[in-house]
Design an enzyme around this catalytic site. Structure first.
Site, mmCIF file in Angstrom:
data_model
loop_
_atom_site.group_PDB
_atom_site.id
_atom_site.type_symbol
_atom_site.label_atom_id
_atom_site.label_comp_id
_atom_site.label_asym_id
_atom_site.label_seq_id
_atom_site.Cartn_x
_atom_site.Cartn_y
_atom_site.Cartn_z
ATOM 1 N N SER A 145 0.800 -1.233 0.000
ATOM 2 C CA SER A 145 0.000 0.000 0.000
ATOM 3 C C SER A 145 0.827 1.276 0.000
ATOM 4 C CB SER A 145 -0.956 0.013 1.201
ATOM 5 O OG SER A 145 -2.064 -0.811 0.945
ATOM 6 N N LYS A 151 0.046 3.740 -2.726
ATOM 7 C CA LYS A 151 -0.933 4.825 -2.604
ATOM 8 C C LYS A 151 -0.252 6.180 -2.392
ATOM 9 C CE LYS A 151 -4.630 1.859 -0.832
ATOM 10 N NZ LYS A 151 -3.945 0.589 -0.549
ATOM 11 N N SER A 198 -6.298 3.176 4.198
ATOM 12 C CA SER A 198 -5.609 2.572 3.052
ATOM 13 C C SER A 198 -6.631 1.873 2.150
ATOM 14 C CB SER A 198 -4.538 1.579 3.507
ATOM 15 O OG SER A 198 -3.647 1.287 2.457
ATOM 16 N N LYS A 239 2.855 6.684 5.536
ATOM 17 C CA LYS A 239 2.009 5.608 5.027
ATOM 18 C C LYS A 239 2.509 4.247 5.497
ATOM 19 C CE LYS A 239 -1.503 4.305 2.557
ATOM 20 N NZ LYS A 239 -1.672 3.153 3.466
#
Length: 533
Positions: A80, A83, A140, A243
């Protein structure tokens, strides 16, 4: 009375002693817990560093110096962390005015069908761009990432992934390849710890007006309160994002940004064995290397900002469920939507293909196009920068040997690369310009218009002539006196079977005037380059 007084005195003393004992017991208990946490974190951090999947890096975000590095250039799955680039592209579109925070983001059947974690929006539904950003930063959300990707990619997540890859390479993330917008498993989707550090720094430096979203700890979505997966935000002093990420193949990933007492670092942990182990390793890296970071510098942009994504990507109307859409729209209309530019720049030149983007300094202002073709190969020069974040040699100075061949009239000038952009090792922000006198290829493209002769300034590429002229009109209004006498024109050329239009200004007397005009545009936030027509 004295006896009673003595009894009272002893009672008070007893109570005081009892309270003191309780306080000491509580203090010892708290200290014991704190020591246990420190020991556990230390054990977790040591175990994480010994993990075979592990890769990590800590970069001084003010100077670019690498303070710590282990397996930083090994290819790994981003999960992820993907992203982060989806958010970068969204911030860029916001900055350009192509979308707003309240712009509706439509959910196709494909977006709605993404695996959890997700917001759970049904096909045909919408959210706002701001809700999409918050969904990516906290939960997420895979469905929101795909929906944003489809919107910014002209209706195609695959096309958006190509744009993501091109943007990554332009930022100097030369070992990163994207295949989707959310990071769900794809064996071709790869990155490195060093590349993710560059992206983390770029997000902070290029979009300070939007970066605050990364520190969001919770937000309301309908009746739900969605809390952030990033446990270090709010629990470790100075951590302001960025993140987390996890897939079985990738392990537990984390990129963290820290700003404390005038010092600033970005840390990356890839391939963690568990969430606690990953978080403990990041805490350990922050505690160890933040004191070693510089409190000076930071006056210039560390990661050069690449040319923006093409201005012709428009926000589509809300998407209906897939089956309904296929009935409602003819096939030709769907094909027309797909005809958007898939890269922010033309292909990288051969001479620059093996060079990485410098960490500071402007992009070249000019690109020469002459009657003779010079085939250049470079003797690689060692970088004069002390910044280990730039792992490869710098583009300048470079000794260039040339072999000159007369170009035959019958040899056609190569057209730009097709829509798919394979992984490149180089700086895709340096553009190879084909002159306006290019002869149409056999793909059936309409003949090009030569336009004014002499030096020209190109500001972008559009799928039709009118959009190219609109782009030029917008640029001219921001260029000031340097473009007062410039003549806007569009040049048609073929790319992968599609006809596209280069948006250019002509009418410059010499190279200096063209370069000055380009500089004026860059100061106004418009990417451009000058070339001989």
């Amino acid at each position: 009375m004295q006896e009673k007084s003595g009894i009272v005195s002893r009672s008070v003393s007893s109570v005081s002693s009892s309270r003191s004992g309780n306080f000491l017991a509580k203090l010892l208990a708290i200290l014991s817990v704190a020591v246990t946490i420190v020991l556990v974190d230390s054990v977790n951090a040591d175990a994480e560093a010994a993990n075979s999947k592990y890769a990590g890096i800590v970069v001084d975000a003010k100077t670019g110096n690498v303070l710590y590095s282990e397996n930083a250039d090994r290819l790994q799955y981003p999960a992820s962390l993907t992203k982060m680039m989806t958010i970068y592209m969204t911030f860029e579109a916001l900055e350009q005015g192509r979308i707003r925070l309240d712009t509706p983001v439509p959910f196709s059947a494909h977006a709605a069908a993404q695996a959890p974690t997700k917001l759970g929006v049904r096909a045909g539904g919408t959210i706002t761009v701001e809700q999409g950003i918050l969904g990516l930063v906290t939960l997420s959300a895979n469905d929101a990432a795909t929906a944003l990707g489809e919107m910014l990619g002209g209706g195609s997540e695959d096309r958006f992934a190509q744009l993501m890859t091109a943007k990554a390479h332009a930022l100097g993330m030369t070992r990163t390849t994207y295949r989707n917008a959310n990071g769900l498993p794809n064996t071709a989707q790869m990155t490195t710890a060093r590349d993710q550090a560059r992206l983390g720094i770029a997000l902070r430096q290029h979009f300070p007006q939007y970066y605050g979203y990364f520190s969001t700890r919770a937000f309301k979505f309908g009746s739900r309160t969605i809390r952030s997966h990033n446990r270090l935000v709010g629990s470790v002093r100075g951590v302001d994002g960025i993140k987390t990420g996890y897939t079985r193949a990738a392990g537990f990933n984390l990129v963290s940004s820290v700003q404390v007492d005038g010092k600033s670092i970005v840390g990356v942990v890839l391939g963690g064995a568990s969430t606690p182990a990953r978080d403990a390793q990041m805490r350990n890296l922050i505690a160890t290397y933040l004191p070693k970071a510089s409190s000076r510098g930071g006056s210039s942009v560390l990661i050069a900002q690449a040319a923006p994504a093409p201005a012709m990507i428009e926000t589509p109307a809300p998407v209906q469920p897939q089956k309904v859409q296929q009935k409602a729209q003819p096939q030709m209309a769907q094909q027309q939507v797909a005809k958007t530019i898939t890269a922010a720049q033309p292909p990288v030149s051969a001479a620059a293909a093996d060079l990485s983007l410098p960490h500071k300094g402007p992009l070249p202002d000019t690109r020469y196009q002459v009657a003779e073709t010079e085939v250049a190969y470079a003797e690689t020069a060692q970088s004069k920068s002390d910044n280990p974040l730039v792992a490869q040699p710098m583009p300048a100075p470079t000794k260039v040997k040339t072999m000159t061949f007369k170009q035959q009239a019958s040899v056609a000038v190569p057209t730009p690369a097709p829509a798919y952009m394979p992984p490149e090792q180089g700086d895709t922000s340096v553009d190879e310009v084909t002159t306006a006198s290019t002869t149409p290829t056999s793909t059936g493209a309409a003949s090009t218009s030569n336009g004014p002769s002499g030096w020209v300034v190109q500001v972008g590429v559009s799928p039709n002539r009118q959009m190219a002229m609109d782009l030029l009109e917008s640029a001219k209004s921001k260029g000031g006196r340097a473009l007062a006498s410039a003549k806007p024109f569009a040049v048609a050329y073929a790319a992968g079977g599609d006809q596209l239009y280069r948006a250019r200004f002509g009418g410059f007397d010499d190279q200096r005037d063209a370069v000055n005009a380009c500089k004026a545009l860059k100061k106004a936030g418009i990417k451009c380059w000058a070339a001989a027509q």
